[in-house]
Design an enzyme around this catalytic site. Structure first.
Site, short mmCIF file in Angstrom:
data_model
loop_
_atom_site.label_atom_id
_atom_site.label_comp_id
_atom_site.label_asym_id
_atom_site.label_seq_id
_atom_site.Cartn_x
_atom_site.Cartn_y
_atom_site.Cartn_z
N ASP A 55 -7.95 -5.55 0.04
CA ASP A 55 -8.44 -6.40 -1.05
C ASP A 55 -8.04 -7.86 -0.91
OD1 ASP A 55 -9.63 -4.28 -2.57
OD2 ASP A 55 -7.60 -3.59 -2.94
N HIS A 76 0.85 -1.19 0.00
CA HIS A 76 0.00 0.00 0.00
C HIS A 76 0.89 1.23 0.00
CE1 HIS A 76 -3.15 2.84 1.07
NE2 HIS A 76 -3.96 1.92 0.59
C1 LIG Z 1 -0.58 -0.74 -3.81
C2 LIG Z 1 0.62 -0.45 -4.69
C3 LIG Z 1 0.12 0.01 -6.07
C4 LIG Z 1 1.41 0.72 -4.04
O1 LIG Z 1 2.39 1.11 -4.94
P1 LIG Z 1 3.58 2.11 -4.55
O2 LIG Z 1 3.28 2.84 -3.30
O3 LIG Z 1 3.87 2.94 -5.76
O4 LIG Z 1 4.79 1.15 -4.21
P2 LIG Z 1 5.92 0.71 -5.21
O5 LIG Z 1 5.32 0.17 -6.46
O6 LIG Z 1 6.89 1.84 -5.33
O7 LIG Z 1 6.55 -0.47 -4.39
C5 LIG Z 1 7.66 -0.33 -3.50
C6 LIG Z 1 8.50 -1.60 -3.64
O8 LIG Z 1 7.73 -2.72 -3.22
C7 LIG Z 1 7.53 -3.63 -4.33
N1 LIG Z 1 6.12 -4.04 -4.28
C8 LIG Z 1 5.05 -3.27 -3.96
N2 LIG Z 1 3.93 -4.00 -3.96
C9 LIG Z 1 4.30 -5.24 -4.29
C10 LIG Z 1 3.57 -6.44 -4.47
N3 LIG Z 1 2.24 -6.47 -4.29
N4 LIG Z 1 4.24 -7.57 -4.81
C11 LIG Z 1 5.58 -7.52 -5.00
N5 LIG Z 1 6.32 -6.41 -4.85
C12 LIG Z 1 5.69 -5.29 -4.50
C13 LIG Z 1 7.84 -2.82 -5.58
O9 LIG Z 1 8.25 -3.66 -6.62
C14 LIG Z 1 8.92 -1.91 -5.07
O10 LIG Z 1 10.13 -2.66 -4.99
P3 LIG Z 1 11.55 -1.97 -5.26
O11 LIG Z 1 11.71 -0.95 -4.19
O12 LIG Z 1 12.52 -3.08 -5.20
O13 LIG Z 1 11.44 -1.36 -6.63
C15 LIG Z 1 1.53 -1.69 -4.81
O14 LIG Z 1 1.94 -2.11 -3.53
C16 LIG Z 1 0.86 -2.83 -5.57
O15 LIG Z 1 0.96 -2.90 -6.79
N6 LIG Z 1 0.16 -3.76 -4.86
C17 LIG Z 1 -0.58 -4.81 -5.54
C18 LIG Z 1 -1.93 -4.28 -6.02
C19 LIG Z 1 -2.89 -4.05 -4.89
O16 LIG Z 1 -3.10 -4.89 -4.03
N7 LIG Z 1 -3.54 -2.88 -4.92
C20 LIG Z 1 -4.56 -2.52 -3.95
C21 LIG Z 1 -4.13 -1.41 -3.07
S1 LIG Z 1 -5.32 -1.14 -1.80
#
Ligand SMILES: CC(C)(COP(=O)(O)OP(=O)(O)OC[C@H]1O[C@@H](n2cnc3c(N)ncnc32)[C@H](O)[C@@H]1OP(=O)(O)O)[C@@H](O)C(=O)NCCC(=O)NCCS
Length: 432
Positions: A366, A309
Site C-alpha cells: 500500500d 506486515h
Molecule cells: C500491518 C500491521 C497491521 C501488522 O500488524 P501486526 O503483525 O499485528 O504487528 P504488530 O502490530 O504486533 O507490530 C509489531 C511491532 O511493530 C510496531 N509496528 C508495526 N507496524 C508499525 C507501523 N506501521 N508504524 C510503527 N510501528 C509499527 C508495533 O507497534 C509493534 O511494536 P512493539 O513490538 O514495540 O509493540 C501493522 O504493521 C500496521 O499497522 N501497519 C500499518 C498499516 C498498514 O500499512 N497496513 C497494510 C498492511 S498490507
C-alpha cells in the site's frame, strides 16, 4: 480444486499428566503445522492465539507466501511473472480454477464475464439513495448485498458446481460495474455502461472516466495493481469471506463481508491512509522525520501507514514491483507528484531507523500503490475499492475451495472466558 495436506510425522504434547500424539502436517513447500483437531476432546484444553499469528485455519492450494524470503506465488506462479506478463482475467481464472487457461478457455471466460457486466434492470436507482458523503466501500458492500436480491437462484447454501460458477461469474463481472457506477453517481455524473469490446481493466476505466479508449499506460498500471492484489492467502478479508461462507451464507454475503473487512486502515484501507498521511506531512511543511518519530512514540496511536506486515519480515515482493511501476507510470504520464518525494524520503528514513529495523518493518504493497492510483485519477477515498476489485478473484477462489473441501465445517473459534463467575440476579428494586 480442493486442497489436502498429509501428516508425515507426529509431535508429542504433554499436558496435565496426559500425553497426546499430534500429527505434523507438511505443506508443498515444507512448512509444518501441528494438527490439533483432537486436542480438546483428548485433553480438555484449547489453544489461545489472539490475532491468529500461529494458527492455520485451513489447508489451501491457492497462494504460497514466504514472509522471510519475500516470496509470493499464485498456484505456483511467481507474482513477478504474473505482474509482468499476465492479464487480470487470466490471473483471476488461474486463482479460481487452479491452472492457466488455454486460449479457448480464456476467451470463453472473458466472454462470459463481458455478457454479465451490466446491472439488473432497476438496480441503478439504489445508488441515488446514498448520501453524497457515503464512503465508496460502504456503498460497495451494500450494493453487493443488494445484488444478491436480484440473484435468488444463486443463493443455494449447497450450490451445485454450475451454481457456484454462475455466482463467481456474476460477482466478477458486476463488481467493477457497481464500483464505477457508485463513483459516477457520487460525483453527480451519468453512468457509463460496460462495453464488451474492451479488456476487464480497460472497461472498468472507461466506466469510471467515460473516456472511450483509456490510455494504454493507465490500463497497464491498473492491470498490474489488480494482479498484485489478487490474493494473499489467509489475510483479514479473505479469512472473513471464508468464515462467513462457512455458515453456508451465499457468495454475495461472503464477498460483502470481505469488502467490509478490507475497508479497515490496517488492511486494504491503508492505501487511502498512506496518501492522507503523505498529504498531512506535506501540509505540515514536509518534515517527514517528525512523523517517523511519532510512529515510534508509544504514547501516540500514529503508525507509519504502508509500513509493516504480519507475514513479510524481510521485504514485500509486491512493494518492490509497485515502487518500480510508480516511477514508470508517473514518468509515462508526465505526472510530478510531490507526495512521491515525501514517500521516498520517509521510506529511506524508516529503513535506516533502529525501531523499524529491529521490528522488521518494511514498506508494504500500500505504500506506493496510492501514488499510482492518484496519478491515474482515482479519488483517494476510492483507492480501497480498487483494492477490493483486485482481491475479488482471491475471495472467490477461497470461497469455492472451501465449499469443495471434503469435511468442511462451520468456522467457530473458541475462547477463554475471563468474565465474572456465576452470581445471583438482583431485582431492579433492590439495586438502588
Ligand atoms: C500491518 C500491521 C497491521 C501488522 O500488524 P501486526 O503483525 O499485528 O504487528 P504488530 O502490530 O504486533 O507490530 C509489531 C511491532 O511493530 C510496531 N509496528 C508495526 N507496524 C508499525 C507501523 N506501521 N508504524 C510503527 N510501528 C509499527 C508495533 O507497534 C509493534 O511494536 P512493539 O513490538 O514495540 O509493540 C501493522 O504493521 C500496521 O499497522 N501497519 C500499518 C498499516 C498498514 O500499512 N497496513 C497494510 C498492511 S498490507
Amino acid at each position: 480444486m480442493t486442497a489436502a495436506a498429509t501428516a508425515t510425522e507426529t509431535a508429542t504434547l504433554s499436558v496435565s499428566g496426559r500425553t497426546l500424539a499430534l500429527p505434523v502436517v507438511t505443506g508443498t513447500e515444507r512448512e509444518k503445522a501441528l494438527d490439533i483437531a483432537r486436542l480438546r476432546t483428548a485433553t480438555g484444553y484449547i489453544t489461545l492465539d489472539p490475532g491468529f499469528g500461529n494458527t492455520g485455519a485451513c489447508a489451501s492450494g491457492i497462494t504460497f507466501l514466504d514472509g522471510e524470503r519475500g516470496i509470493l506465488r499464485y498456484r505456483g506462479f511467481p507474482i513477478e511473472s504474473l505482474a509482468e506478463s499476465a492479464t487480470f482475467t487470466e490471473t483471476a481464472y488461474l486463482l479460481i480454477y487452479g491452472n492457466l487457461p488455454s486460449r479457448r478457455e480464456l476467451e470463453q471466460f472473458s466472454t462470459r464475464l463481458a455478457e454479465r457486466a451490466a446491472l439488473p434492470d432497476g438496480m441503478e436507482r439504489f445508488f441515488d439513495l446514498f448520501p453524497k458523503t457515503a464512503h465508496p466501500m460502504a456503498v460497495l458492500s451494500a450494493m453487493v448485498t443488494i445484488l444478491s436480491t436480484y440473484s435468488p437462484a444463486l443463493l443455494n447454501p449447497y450450490p451445485a458446481r454450475e451454481e457456484m460458477d454462475e455466482a463467481i461469474l456474476t460477482l466478477l463481472a458486476k463488481v467493477p460495474t457497481l464500483a464505477a457506477y457508485g463513483y459516477r453517481r457520487a460525483q453527480g455524473l451519468p453512468v457509463v455502461p460496460p462495453r464488451r469490446d474492451l479488456s476487464y481493466t480497460a472497461n472498468y476505466l472507461q466506466m469510471i472516466f467515460g473516456a472511450p479508449s483509456p490510455d494504454p499506460a493507465i490500463v497497464q498500471a491498473l492491470r498490474q495493481i489488480l494482479i498484485l492484489h489478487a490474493d494473499h492467502e489467509q489475510n483479514c478479508s479473505t479469512s472473513t469471506v471464508r468464515l462467513v461462507g462457512s455458515s453456508r451464507a451465499n457468495a454475495f454475503s461472503s464477498v460483502a463481508a470481505g469488502v467490509s473487512a478490507l475497508w479497515g486502515p490496517l488492511h486494504g484501507g491503508a492505501n487511502q491512509a498512506v496518501i492522507e498521511m503523505l498529504e498531512t506531512i506535506q501540509r505540515d511543511g514536509g518534515d517527514y522525520k517528525k512523523f517517523v518519530a511519532m510512529a515510534k512514540d508509544k504514547a501516540s496511536t500514529f503508525r507509519l501507514m504502508g509500513f509493516g506486515h504480519r507475514v513479510y519480515k524481510n521485504f514485500d515482493p509486491r512493494s518492490r514491483i509497485i515502487k518500480k511501476a510508480c516511477d514508470q507510470v508517473l514518468g509515462t504520464l508526465g505526472v510530478q507528484d510531490p507526495l512521491l518525494d515525501i514517500a521516498k524520503h520517509l521510506e529511506e528514513a524508516a529503513l535506516k531507523d533502529d525501531y523499524f529495523i529491529t521490528r522488521k518493518l518494511y514498506p508494504n504493497v500500500d505504500f506506493y500503490s496510492g501514488i499510482i492510483l492518484r496519478a491515474i485519477g482515482i479519488p483517494t477515498n476510492g483507492f480501497t475499492v480498487t483494492f477490493a476489485l483486485g482481491r475479488l478473484p482471491g475471495w472467490l477462489a477461497h470461497w469455492k475451495e472451501m465449499l469443495e473441501s471434503p469435511g468442511m465445517r462451520i468456522g467457530r473459534p473458541r475462547q477463554v472466558y475471563v468474565g465474572p463467575a456465576e452470581r445471583p440476579y438482583v431485582p431492579l428494586s433492590q439495586r438502588g
